[in-house]
Motif scaffolding. Structure first.
Motif, PDB file in Angstrom:
ATOM      1  N   TRP A 224       0.827  -1.195   0.000  1.00 58.42           N
ATOM      2  CA  TRP A 224       0.000   0.000   0.000  1.00 58.42           C
ATOM      3  C   TRP A 224       0.865   1.250   0.000  1.00 58.42           C
ATOM      4  O   TRP A 224       0.396   2.332  -0.287  1.00 58.42           O
ATOM      5  N   GLU A 225       2.175   1.095   0.313  1.00 58.49           N
ATOM      6  CA  GLU A 225       3.077   2.237   0.351  1.00 58.49           C
ATOM      7  C   GLU A 225       3.203   2.928  -1.011  1.00 58.49           C
ATOM      8  O   GLU A 225       3.631   4.070  -1.084  1.00 58.49           O
ATOM      9  N   ASN A 226       2.874   2.239  -2.096  1.00 57.07           N
ATOM     10  CA  ASN A 226       2.957   2.828  -3.436  1.00 57.07           C
ATOM     11  C   ASN A 226       1.784   3.748  -3.742  1.00 57.07           C
ATOM     12  O   ASN A 226       1.713   4.319  -4.823  1.00 57.07           O
ATOM     13  N   GLN A 227       0.877   3.887  -2.802  1.00 60.87           N
ATOM     14  CA  GLN A 227      -0.314   4.696  -3.005  1.00 60.87           C
ATOM     15  C   GLN A 227      -0.036   6.151  -2.614  1.00 60.87           C
ATOM     16  O   GLN A 227       0.947   6.445  -1.940  1.00 60.87           O
ATOM     17  N   PRO A 228      -0.913   7.075  -3.009  1.00 60.29           N
ATOM     18  CA  PRO A 228      -0.729   8.485  -2.650  1.00 60.29           C
ATOM     19  C   PRO A 228      -0.650   8.685  -1.129  1.00 60.29           C
ATOM     20  O   PRO A 228      -1.244   7.918  -0.363  1.00 60.29           O
ATOM     21  N   GLN A 229       0.042   9.732  -0.712  1.00 59.20           N
ATOM     22  CA  GLN A 229       0.267  10.025   0.710  1.00 59.20           C
ATOM     23  C   GLN A 229      -1.049  10.117   1.486  1.00 59.20           C
ATOM     24  O   GLN A 229      -1.161   9.604   2.597  1.00 59.20           O
ATOM     25  N   GLU A 230      -2.045  10.737   0.899  1.00 58.53           N
ATOM     26  CA  GLU A 230      -3.346  10.895   1.570  1.00 58.53           C
ATOM     27  C   GLU A 230      -3.977   9.535   1.878  1.00 58.53           C
ATOM     28  O   GLU A 230      -4.503   9.315   2.963  1.00 58.53           O
ATOM     29  N   LEU A 231      -3.900   8.620   0.928  1.00 63.86           N
ATOM     30  CA  LEU A 231      -4.441   7.283   1.139  1.00 63.86           C
ATOM     31  C   LEU A 231      -3.625   6.531   2.183  1.00 63.86           C
ATOM     32  O   LEU A 231      -4.189   5.851   3.044  1.00 63.86           O
ATOM     33  N   GLN A 232      -2.308   6.654   2.141  1.00 61.71           N
ATOM     34  CA  GLN A 232      -1.452   6.005   3.132  1.00 61.71           C
ATOM     35  C   GLN A 232      -1.838   6.452   4.538  1.00 61.71           C
ATOM     36  O   GLN A 232      -1.953   5.628   5.444  1.00 61.71           O
ATOM     37  N   GLU A 233      -2.043   7.745   4.708  1.00 68.12           N
ATOM     38  CA  GLU A 233      -2.405   8.285   6.021  1.00 68.12           C
ATOM     39  C   GLU A 233      -3.769   7.769   6.466  1.00 68.12           C
ATOM     40  O   GLU A 233      -3.964   7.418   7.636  1.00 68.12           O
ATOM     41  N   LYS A 234      -4.708   7.708   5.537  1.00 72.59           N
ATOM     42  CA  LYS A 234      -6.047   7.217   5.867  1.00 72.59           C
ATOM     43  C   LYS A 234      -5.984   5.740   6.293  1.00 72.59           C
ATOM     44  O   LYS A 234      -6.594   5.344   7.290  1.00 72.59           O
ATOM     45  N   LEU A 235      -5.222   4.926   5.542  1.00 74.81           N
ATOM     46  CA  LEU A 235      -5.092   3.512   5.881  1.00 74.81           C
ATOM     47  C   LEU A 235      -4.373   3.316   7.218  1.00 74.81           C
ATOM     48  O   LEU A 235      -4.812   2.533   8.061  1.00 74.81           O
ATOM     49  N   THR A 236      -3.285   4.040   7.418  1.00 80.79           N
ATOM     50  CA  THR A 236      -2.530   3.926   8.664  1.00 80.79           C
ATOM     51  C   THR A 236      -3.394   4.298   9.861  1.00 80.79           C
ATOM     52  O   THR A 236      -3.400   3.603  10.877  1.00 80.79           O
ATOM     53  N   LYS A 237      -4.139   5.379   9.741  1.00 85.17           N
ATOM     54  CA  LYS A 237      -5.034   5.811  10.824  1.00 85.17           C
ATOM     55  C   LYS A 237      -6.115   4.751  11.079  1.00 85.17           C
ATOM     56  O   LYS A 237      -6.415   4.408  12.223  1.00 85.17           O
ATOM     57  N   SER A 238      -6.674   4.222  10.010  1.00 82.48           N
ATOM     58  CA  SER A 238      -7.715   3.207  10.131  1.00 82.48           C
ATOM     59  C   SER A 238      -7.180   1.939  10.793  1.00 82.48           C
ATOM     60  O   SER A 238      -7.789   1.393  11.709  1.00 82.48           O
ATOM     61  N   TRP A 239      -6.021   1.458  10.318  1.00 77.70           N
ATOM     62  CA  TRP A 239      -5.458   0.227  10.880  1.00 77.70           C
ATOM     63  C   TRP A 239      -5.039   0.410  12.336  1.00 77.70           C
ATOM     64  O   TRP A 239      -5.220  -0.478  13.153  1.00 77.70           O
TER      65      TRP A 239
END
Length: 173
Positions: free
Chosen positions: A41-56
Motif C-alpha cells: 500500500w506504500e505505493n499509493q498516494p500520501q493521503e491514502l497512506q495516512e487514511k489507511l494507517t489511521k484506520s489500521w
C-alpha cells in the motif's frame, strides 16, 4: 563417431538444464518482485497512506479495547501486521494455505463487508495459530473476525473462524 554423439548429447542435456534453471530462477524472481510490489500500500498516494494507517491503528486499538472488555489475556503487541492475504500466506506452512484462505474469505467476512468500508488488515500471532482480520466500516465501527488453527480429524491443522463481531470506534480517535 559414438564418442562425438555422446559428447553432443551430454552437452545438449547440460545446456537444457542450465537454461531451464535460469528460466525458473527468472520466473521465481519476477513473481516475487511482482507479489511484493503489487501488494504494498506504500505505493499509493500520501493521503491514502495516512487514511489507511489511521484506520489500521484505530482497528488495533478497537481490538485491544474489546479484548480488555472481554477479560481476554491476549497481548497483540507481538503479533505481526499484514496488509494483504498474499503477504500473510508467505509466513504460513503451504499445507495450511487452503484452509486459511477459506477462513479468511468466510461467510462472516462476506456478510460484514459493505461498500464504503476501508481496506482490511490482518494480525497474525507469532506461533501462527491465531489471526485477527479487521477493517474499519463506513460508519466508523470496526469489523473484527478471529481465526484459529485447530487440529482436524485427519490430525492436520485447519483454520476456522472462531468469533466475529462489530465493535464501536475507539474513544482515542
Amino acid at each position: 563417431m559414438n564418442y562425438l554423439k555422446s559428447v553432443m548429447i551430454t552437452t545438449g542435456i547440460a545446456a537444457i538444464l542450465i537454461c531451464s534453471g535460469a528460466i525458473t530462477e527468472t520466473i521465481r524472481t519476477d513473481r516475487l518482485e511482482a507479489s511484493t510490489g503489487s501488494s504494498r500500500w506504500e505505493n499509493q498516494p500520501q493521503e491514502l497512506q495516512e487514511k489507511l494507517t489511521k484506520s489500521w491503528s484505530g482497528g488495533i486499538e478497537a481490538i485491544r479495547n474489546t479484548l480488555n472488555e472481554n477479560s481476554e489475556n491476549e497481548n497483540i503487541t507481538e503479533w505481526k501486521l499484514f496488509y494483504s492475504l498474499e503477504d500473510s500466506l508467505n509466513t504460513l506452512p503451504n499445507q495450511e494455505h487452503s484452509s486459511f484462505i477459506t477462513a479468511f474469505y468466510s461467510n462472516e467476512r462476506r456478510t460484514m463487508l459493505e461498500t464504503g468500508d476501508i481496506m482490511p488488515a490482518l494480525l497474525l500471532h507469532p506461533d501462527h495459530t491465531k489471526a485477527i482480520l479487521y477493517w474499519e466500516k463506513h460508519d466508523g465501527t470496526y469489523a473484527i473476525i478471529t481465526l484459529e488453527s485447530q487440529i482436524n480429524a485427519n490430525n492436520k491443522p485447519e483454520w476456522n473462524v472462531s468469533h466475529s463481531w462489530i465493535t464501536k470506534q475507539p474513544s482515542s480517535t
